[in-house]
Enzyme design. Sequence first.
Site, PDB file in Angstrom:
ATOM      1  N   HIS A 155      68.375 -65.246 -49.047  1.00 50.75           N
ATOM      2  CA  HIS A 155      67.044 -64.640 -49.057  1.00 50.75           C
ATOM      3  C   HIS A 155      67.043 -63.415 -48.136  1.00 50.75           C
ATOM      4  O   HIS A 155      67.973 -63.203 -47.359  1.00 50.75           O
ATOM      5  CB  HIS A 155      66.008 -65.681 -48.589  1.00 50.75           C
ATOM      6  CG  HIS A 155      64.691 -65.568 -49.311  1.00 50.75           C
ATOM      7  ND1 HIS A 155      64.176 -64.364 -49.710  1.00 50.75           N
ATOM      8  CD2 HIS A 155      63.783 -66.502 -49.695  1.00 50.75           C
ATOM      9  CE1 HIS A 155      63.009 -64.560 -50.325  1.00 50.75           C
ATOM     10  NE2 HIS A 155      62.752 -65.854 -50.341  1.00 50.75           N
ATOM     11  N   SER A 157      66.360 -61.060 -45.040  1.00 53.18           N
ATOM     12  CA  SER A 157      66.521 -61.466 -43.638  1.00 53.18           C
ATOM     13  C   SER A 157      65.199 -61.628 -42.884  1.00 53.18           C
ATOM     14  O   SER A 157      65.169 -62.251 -41.822  1.00 53.18           O
ATOM     15  CB  SER A 157      67.402 -60.460 -42.900  1.00 53.18           C
ATOM     16  OG  SER A 157      68.704 -60.524 -43.414  1.00 53.18           O
ATOM     17  N   GLY A 206      65.690 -56.889 -56.076  1.00 50.61           N
ATOM     18  CA  GLY A 206      65.611 -56.034 -54.892  1.00 50.61           C
ATOM     19  C   GLY A 206      65.768 -54.580 -55.272  1.00 50.61           C
ATOM     20  O   GLY A 206      65.421 -54.174 -56.381  1.00 50.61           O
ATOM     21  N   GLU A 228      67.033 -57.522 -61.215  1.00 55.69           N
ATOM     22  CA  GLU A 228      65.602 -57.186 -61.293  1.00 55.69           C
ATOM     23  C   GLU A 228      65.342 -56.187 -60.168  1.00 55.69           C
ATOM     24  O   GLU A 228      65.241 -56.577 -59.008  1.00 55.69           O
ATOM     25  CB  GLU A 228      64.743 -58.443 -61.067  1.00 55.69           C
ATOM     26  CG  GLU A 228      64.953 -59.548 -62.074  1.00 55.69           C
ATOM     27  CD  GLU A 228      64.287 -59.284 -63.409  1.00 55.69           C
ATOM     28  OE1 GLU A 228      63.716 -58.184 -63.594  1.00 55.69           O
ATOM     29  OE2 GLU A 228      64.360 -60.161 -64.270  1.00 55.69           O
ATOM     30  N   CYS A 262      57.065 -54.942 -57.429  1.00 57.50           N
ATOM     31  CA  CYS A 262      57.879 -54.123 -58.335  1.00 57.50           C
ATOM     32  C   CYS A 262      57.062 -53.681 -59.530  1.00 57.50           C
ATOM     33  O   CYS A 262      57.222 -52.568 -60.016  1.00 57.50           O
ATOM     34  CB  CYS A 262      59.104 -54.910 -58.789  1.00 57.50           C
ATOM     35  SG  CYS A 262      58.702 -56.521 -59.467  1.00 57.50           S
ATOM     36  N   GLU A 360      59.779 -44.547 -56.382  1.00 55.73           N
ATOM     37  CA  GLU A 360      58.942 -45.737 -56.262  1.00 55.73           C
ATOM     38  C   GLU A 360      58.240 -45.710 -54.907  1.00 55.73           C
ATOM     39  O   GLU A 360      58.899 -45.630 -53.870  1.00 55.73           O
ATOM     40  CB  GLU A 360      59.821 -46.992 -56.353  1.00 55.73           C
ATOM     41  CG  GLU A 360      59.039 -48.276 -56.184  1.00 55.73           C
ATOM     42  CD  GLU A 360      59.916 -49.534 -56.221  1.00 55.73           C
ATOM     43  OE1 GLU A 360      61.087 -49.483 -55.782  1.00 55.73           O
ATOM     44  OE2 GLU A 360      59.417 -50.568 -56.683  1.00 55.73           O
TER      45      GLU A 360
HETATM   46  P1  NAP Z   1      66.531 -54.928 -50.719  1.00 54.39           P
HETATM   47  O1  NAP Z   1      66.653 -54.237 -49.448  1.00 54.39           O
HETATM   48  O2  NAP Z   1      67.423 -54.554 -51.837  1.00 54.39           O
HETATM   49  O3  NAP Z   1      66.675 -56.495 -50.399  1.00 54.39           O
HETATM   50  C1  NAP Z   1      66.675 -57.474 -51.410  1.00 54.39           C
HETATM   51  C2  NAP Z   1      67.737 -58.493 -51.103  1.00 54.39           C
HETATM   52  O4  NAP Z   1      69.010 -57.886 -51.236  1.00 54.39           O
HETATM   53  C3  NAP Z   1      67.680 -59.015 -49.674  1.00 54.39           C
HETATM   54  O5  NAP Z   1      68.052 -60.370 -49.678  1.00 54.39           O
HETATM   55  C4  NAP Z   1      68.704 -58.164 -48.956  1.00 54.39           C
HETATM   56  O6  NAP Z   1      69.211 -58.776 -47.802  1.00 54.39           O
HETATM   57  C5  NAP Z   1      69.752 -58.019 -50.024  1.00 54.39           C
HETATM   58  N1  NAP Z   1      70.606 -56.846 -49.907  1.00 54.39           N
HETATM   59  C6  NAP Z   1      70.290 -55.646 -49.380  1.00 54.39           C
HETATM   60  N2  NAP Z   1      71.333 -54.802 -49.486  1.00 54.39           N
HETATM   61  C7  NAP Z   1      72.328 -55.481 -50.105  1.00 54.39           C
HETATM   62  C8  NAP Z   1      73.644 -55.153 -50.502  1.00 54.39           C
HETATM   63  N3  NAP Z   1      74.167 -53.947 -50.289  1.00 54.39           N
HETATM   64  N4  NAP Z   1      74.390 -56.094 -51.114  1.00 54.39           N
HETATM   65  C9  NAP Z   1      73.877 -57.312 -51.352  1.00 54.39           C
HETATM   66  N5  NAP Z   1      72.633 -57.694 -50.982  1.00 54.39           N
HETATM   67  C10 NAP Z   1      71.857 -56.780 -50.379  1.00 54.39           C
HETATM   68  O7  NAP Z   1      65.084 -54.807 -51.356  1.00 54.39           O
HETATM   69  P2  NAP Z   1      63.704 -54.898 -50.602  1.00 54.39           P
HETATM   70  O8  NAP Z   1      63.429 -53.581 -50.017  1.00 54.39           O
HETATM   71  O9  NAP Z   1      63.655 -56.084 -49.734  1.00 54.39           O
HETATM   72  O10 NAP Z   1      62.747 -55.182 -51.846  1.00 54.39           O
HETATM   73  C11 NAP Z   1      62.043 -54.188 -52.438  1.00 54.39           C
HETATM   74  C12 NAP Z   1      62.669 -53.751 -53.743  1.00 54.39           C
HETATM   75  O11 NAP Z   1      62.796 -54.862 -54.616  1.00 54.39           O
HETATM   76  C13 NAP Z   1      61.784 -52.771 -54.456  1.00 54.39           C
HETATM   77  O12 NAP Z   1      62.551 -51.742 -55.033  1.00 54.39           O
HETATM   78  C14 NAP Z   1      61.136 -53.621 -55.537  1.00 54.39           C
HETATM   79  O13 NAP Z   1      60.658 -52.899 -56.635  1.00 54.39           O
HETATM   80  C15 NAP Z   1      62.242 -54.547 -55.887  1.00 54.39           C
HETATM   81  N6  NAP Z   1      61.733 -55.764 -56.553  1.00 54.39           N
HETATM   82  C16 NAP Z   1      61.991 -55.940 -57.876  1.00 54.39           C
HETATM   83  C17 NAP Z   1      61.479 -57.036 -58.554  1.00 54.39           C
HETATM   84  C18 NAP Z   1      61.757 -57.236 -60.022  1.00 54.39           C
HETATM   85  O14 NAP Z   1      61.529 -58.341 -60.507  1.00 54.39           O
HETATM   86  N7  NAP Z   1      62.233 -56.251 -60.749  1.00 54.39           N
HETATM   87  C19 NAP Z   1      60.720 -57.968 -57.869  1.00 54.39           C
HETATM   88  C20 NAP Z   1      60.468 -57.763 -56.514  1.00 54.39           C
HETATM   89  C21 NAP Z   1      60.993 -56.658 -55.866  1.00 54.39           C
HETATM   90  P3  NAP Z   1      68.707 -58.332 -46.316  1.00 54.39           P
HETATM   91  O15 NAP Z   1      67.271 -58.664 -46.259  1.00 54.39           O
HETATM   92  O16 NAP Z   1      69.548 -59.157 -45.430  1.00 54.39           O
HETATM   93  O17 NAP Z   1      68.981 -56.850 -46.221  1.00 54.39           O
END
Ligand code: NAP
Length: 455
Positions: A155, A157, A206, A228, A262, A360
């Site tokens: 999940h 952090s 993410g 997603e 999102c 976005e």
């Molecule tokens: P994020 O930084 O990408 O984080 C999402 C998850 O990915 C976290 O568990 C994060 O861990 C992990 N992560 C980050 N960098 C990674 C890497 N290089 N390799 C593997 N895992 C990695 O995203 P966020 O900023 O929290 O979330 C917002 C984004 O999610 C927005 O762009 C939103 O639109 C998108 N989103 C999409 C949907 C959909 O269904 N399409 C739904 C919800 C959100 P850490 O927390 O430890 O960094």
Amino acid sequence: MAIATINPATGETLKSFEPLNDAEIAAKLDLANQAFEQYRKTSFQARSLWLQKAAEILEQEKADFAKVMTLEMGKPYKAAISEVEKCAVVCHYYTEHAADFLADVAVKTDASHSFVRYQPLGVILAVMPWNFPFWQVFRFAAPALMAGNVGLLKHASNVPQCALAIAEIIQRAGFPEGVFQTLLIGAAKVADIISDDRVKAATLTGSEPAGTSLAATAGKHIKKTVLELGGSDPFIVLASADLEAAVATATTARMLNNGQSCIAAKRFIIEEAIADQFEKLLLDKFLALKVGDPMQPDTDLGPLATPDILQDLDQQVQVAKNSGGKVLTGGYPISDRPGNFYPPTIITDIPPEAPIAQEEFFGPVALLFRVPDIDAAIKLANATPFGLGASAWTTNDQERLRLIAEIEAGAVFINGLVKSDPRLPFGGIKRSGYGRELSIQGIQEFVNVKTIWVK
Ligand code: NAP
């Protein structure tokens, strides 16, 4: 990024967690792999009973779970309650339908009999975001576990207590040990885990960079992924629309989850003939929103989840202004209180071709664009790298048919809010990702579609 609960409404660190070390990760992978060998043989009936029990725990203890969510990521408490309830709904949904969705499908061929059988793949890694900390996980876990797979959750952090609570719910529901585990790890460990032979596939919700990174590693090891990712959903209002209804939904569509969804409407594309009226009504609605403590029942808009998100959003707004954007309300972080608060903001007049118009905005910022007609509306709606959802408003049949046919997105909602629903597939195209969650398509993502031919 430290693994910790930091209250976004106050900035206070409430609890920190040590990440798992390599030996602890290896032990959890072993346990997951061993659990799969037995779990794959369990019946749909047994899995249904466990998932049903998980739904009951969610329903009975929703106040506690909602509180943890609000404390960790700042969504209004009333929205957190709805989120827990929705998790129970998805559990009920797959309890009821999984056996039918994965039943053998007979196909007539030259064999004595031939059919398609769906079998689980094994250990699936789920990398999840903080914005819907319960819902995102349950919409993966309910179908994955019903299909006979085993889940490992990495999940975000900033929501470790949510992550631990979810694993505990699934364990208390009676699922065998090791069938669903939380890994408290940073993002840097994800590549090693997806590369591990014991892990068979992965799903990530993410950002684009996270999705690219996970998919690149998974591709190297020939493992299935579902992504997603982000979105910049259009909200199109044509002159024939019911304007009052459109404006009311526009406000919800942008402000849901403190603007951090999102599928939030991010670009409002309004036909010129009604644009002045729409702008005025939307401004009135935004000014009426109550910003404040997310635990209070009358709060409409809480803080953004982290200081980084606040900073990124602020920077985007400044770039939008420098690109010609005119701010009607908001436009700066709220600085007279602690926490990551940003006010409801409306920006007009950004040239559609400006790079910032295609980004976005993850927070309560609405970008308003005026277009002369439906042709220009569709063209602008499609002019982003994303393709997640779209909401379009019209009372004209011909316009409706064109919007359905021509908008490039994983979902088009006519005269309604874009939302996820267990009965309908959910996912995007273009840079919003690939694969589908929910419905029959969601449960069939992580299965071996096995062809059987018998003479
Ligand atoms: P994020 O930084 O990408 O984080 C999402 C998850 O990915 C976290 O568990 C994060 O861990 C992990 N992560 C980050 N960098 C990674 C890497 N290089 N390799 C593997 N895992 C990695 O995203 P966020 O900023 O929290 O979330 C917002 C984004 O999610 C927005 O762009 C939103 O639109 C998108 N989103 C999409 C949907 C959909 O269904 N399409 C739904 C919800 C959100 P850490 O927390 O430890 O960094």
